[in-house]
Design a protein around this motif. Structure first.
Motif, PDB file in Angstrom:
ATOM      1  N   ASP A 113       0.827  -1.202   0.000  1.00  0.00           N
ATOM      2  CA  ASP A 113       0.000   0.000   0.000  1.00  0.00           C
ATOM      3  C   ASP A 113       0.864   1.255   0.000  1.00  0.00           C
ATOM      4  O   ASP A 113       0.523   2.264  -0.628  1.00  0.00           O
ATOM      5  CB  ASP A 113      -0.906   0.017   1.237  1.00  0.00           C
ATOM      6  N   ARG A 150     -10.759   2.038  -7.160  1.00  0.00           N
ATOM      7  CA  ARG A 150     -10.554   1.391  -8.447  1.00  0.00           C
ATOM      8  C   ARG A 150      -9.247   1.859  -9.096  1.00  0.00           C
ATOM      9  O   ARG A 150      -8.497   1.065  -9.666  1.00  0.00           O
ATOM     10  CB  ARG A 150     -11.743   1.695  -9.381  1.00  0.00           C
ATOM     11  N   GLU A 152      -6.564   3.001  -7.597  1.00  0.00           N
ATOM     12  CA  GLU A 152      -5.414   2.458  -6.866  1.00  0.00           C
ATOM     13  C   GLU A 152      -5.219   0.970  -7.160  1.00  0.00           C
ATOM     14  O   GLU A 152      -4.085   0.481  -7.221  1.00  0.00           O
ATOM     15  CB  GLU A 152      -5.588   2.728  -5.372  1.00  0.00           C
ATOM     16  N   ALA A 153      -6.322   0.260  -7.372  1.00  0.00           N
ATOM     17  CA  ALA A 153      -6.213  -1.156  -7.733  1.00  0.00           C
ATOM     18  C   ALA A 153      -5.578  -1.309  -9.117  1.00  0.00           C
ATOM     19  O   ALA A 153      -4.742  -2.199  -9.344  1.00  0.00           O
ATOM     20  CB  ALA A 153      -7.592  -1.813  -7.707  1.00  0.00           C
ATOM     21  N   THR A 154      -5.970  -0.429 -10.043  1.00  0.00           N
ATOM     22  CA  THR A 154      -5.397  -0.467 -11.387  1.00  0.00           C
ATOM     23  C   THR A 154      -3.915  -0.125 -11.352  1.00  0.00           C
ATOM     24  O   THR A 154      -3.096  -0.765 -12.026  1.00  0.00           O
ATOM     25  CB  THR A 154      -6.134   0.530 -12.311  1.00  0.00           C
ATOM     26  N   ARG A 156      -1.932  -0.556  -8.837  1.00  0.00           N
ATOM     27  CA  ARG A 156      -1.243  -1.690  -8.194  1.00  0.00           C
ATOM     28  C   ARG A 156      -0.952  -2.784  -9.234  1.00  0.00           C
ATOM     29  O   ARG A 156       0.153  -3.327  -9.284  1.00  0.00           O
ATOM     30  CB  ARG A 156      -2.101  -2.251  -7.074  1.00  0.00           C
ATOM     31  N   ASP A 157      -1.951  -3.067 -10.076  1.00  0.00           N
ATOM     32  CA  ASP A 157      -1.757  -4.077 -11.121  1.00  0.00           C
ATOM     33  C   ASP A 157      -0.668  -3.654 -12.104  1.00  0.00           C
ATOM     34  O   ASP A 157       0.136  -4.468 -12.566  1.00  0.00           O
ATOM     35  CB  ASP A 157      -3.062  -4.314 -11.879  1.00  0.00           C
TER      36      ASP A 157
END
Length: 358
Positions: A113, A150, A152-154, A156-157
Motif C-alpha cells: 500500500d 478502483r 489504486e487497484a489499477t 497496483r496491477d
C-alpha cells in the motif's frame, strides 16, 4: 513509449506489433486527463473470474484513438480504423493484460500500500503548487470516471506487471558469440528513400503520383510533396535479418525487394501497401560493414539481440498464460461500427449483450 516506437520503427509497424505490446502500455501511465469516463455497468469481458468493465474498455479505446489521431495528424479515418479492427485489438489487449496480471499475482509478485501511495503522490496530475493535493486527486478521478479504490487497484496491477516484466527481461542473457553472429548478419545492409502516404481518401492514387514525381526527383518532387503536405525520408540502414525496416515497418514485399539481386528499387520508385498505408520507396543503396566497425557497433548489436530474445520469450510466455486462462468476452464490444452505426448514434457499450464464452 509510442514516441520511442515511432522513432525506431515508424508509423506503419505500429499496426502490426500493437497487439503484442499494448498489454504493457495501455495502463503503463494508468491515467490520462484527456480520457473521459463511461458508465462502469456491465463488462466487456471476464478473465479468470475478474471482469474488464465497459469503462476500462472505453478508456483503452480512447487512448488508442488519440494515438492514431496523432499518427494521422488529427485525421483518423474511421474506415481505416475499422479495417484494422481497432475495437477488437483494444479488447484483446485488455484481456491479455488482465490474464498477465492474474499470472503475476499467482507467481507471487505483490505491491505494498505504501508503494502505491508513493506512486500516486509522485504523479504530476495530482499536484498543486508542486505538492500532492488530495482534493485535486479526488476531483480528477471523479471527472474521469474513477473512484480512488478502483484507480489504486489499477495502479497496483500496473506496478505488478512492470515488476514481473522486469524480472522476465533480466533473464535474457546475450553471449559474445551471439553478438558476433549478429554483426555478420548485419554486415550486408540496405537503405532507401521513402514517403509514407496515409491520407483518408484516394491514398493509392496519391501514392502513384508520388512515385511518378520521385522518378523525376529534384525540385519537382520537393514542390509536389510540399503541396500535398508529405515528407520524404531516408530509412536507417537495415539488414536482411531485421524484423522491421526502421521508419517504415513490416511492409509486405519491401524488404525482400531491397535484398533482391539487381533490385528495381535502385532504378525506379515502387508503391507498397500495408494495412491501409502506402509506402513509396526508391533510391536503394547497399552498404557493406567492415570488421573494424564491430567495437563501435557492439552496444547497438547488444540491444538488437536482447530485444529479439525478449520478444520471442515474452510471446511464448504469454501464449502459455492465455492457454491456461478461462476467458469470456462480450462479442458486441469487438464489433466495428458500420456506416449505419455512425449515422444513428455513437457506439458506446452495448447495454443488452452479455459476455459470450470462448
Amino acid at each position: 513509449m509510442f514516441n520511442l516506437m515511432r522513432s525506431k520503427f515508424g508509423p506503419a509497424v505500429v499496426t502490426l506489433v500493437i497487439g503484442f505490446i499494448a498489454f504493457v502500455f495501455i495502463f503503463f501511465g494508468v491515467y490520462s486527463p484527456k480520457t473521459g469516463g463511461m458508465s462502469a455497468g456491465g463488462s466487456a469481458a471476464v478473465v479468470g473470474g475478474e471482469a474488464i468493465t465497459l469503462a476500462e474498455f472505453s478508456r483503452g479505446y480512447q487512448q488508442r484513438m488519440q494515438f492514431y489521431e496523432g499518427l494521422m495528424k488529427g485525421k483518423a479515418d474511421p474506415a481505416l480504423l475499422a479495417r484494422l479492427g481497432l475495437r477488437k485489438a483494444v479488447l484483446d489487449d485488455l484481456v491479455r493484460q488482465k490474464a498477465t496480471t492474474l499470472e503475476a499475482r499467482r507467481q507471487g509478485f505483490t505491491v505494498s500500500d505504501e508503494e502505491v501511495a508513493l506512486r500516486i503522490k509522485e504523479m504530476p496530475y495530482f499536484k498543486k503548487d508542486g505538492k500532492f493535493d488530495k482534493a485535486t486527486y479526488e476531483q480528477l478521478l471523479q471527472a474521469n470516471g474513477h473512484t480512488p479504490g478502483r484507480f489504486e487497484a489499477t495502479l497496483r496491477d500496473d506496478i505488478v506487471l512492470q515488476r514481473m516484466n522486469g524480472f522476465l527481461r533480466s533473464r535474457m542473457m546475450v553471449s559474445e558469440a551471439e553478438l558476433q553472429r549478429e554483426f555478420q548478419d548485419n554486415a550486408d545492409q540496405r537503405q532507401f528513400e521513402y514517403v509514407l502516404v496515409s491520407v483518408p481518401t484516394d491514398a493509392k492514387k496519391l501514392a502513384d503520383e508520388v512515385a511518378a514525381k520521385a522518378k523525376v526527383g529534384g525540385a519537382a518532387l520537393k514542390t509536389f510533396l510540399k503541396s500535398k503536405k508529405l515528407e520524404a525520408h531516408t530509412a536507417e540502414k537495415f539488414s536482411a535479418t531485421a524484423q522491421y525496416v526502421p521508419g517504415v515497418g513490416n511492409v509486405p514485399g519491401l524488404k525482400a525487394d531491397a535484398f533482391k539481386e539487381g533490385s528495381a528499387l535502385a532504378k525506379e520508385p515502387k508503391v507498397y501497401e500495408s494495412n491501409g498505408f502506402f509506402v513509396v520507396a526508391w533510391g536503394l543503396k547497399a552498404h557493406k560493414a567492415d570488421a573494424s566497425e564491430y567495437p563501435k557497433s557492439r552496444d547497438k548489436l547488444m540491444g538488437q539481440v536482447q530485444a529479439r530474445k525478449e520478444r520471442v520469450f515474452l510471446e511464448d510466455w504469454n501464449k502459455g498464460v492465455m492457454a491456461r486462462t478461462r476467458v469470456s468476452i462480450n462479442e458486441e464490444i469487438a464489433k466495428e461500427p458500420t456506416a449505419a452505426d455512425e449515422d444513428d448514434a455513437p457506439r458506446g457499450a452495448p447495454a443488452a449483450a452479455g459476455p459470450e464464452e470462448i
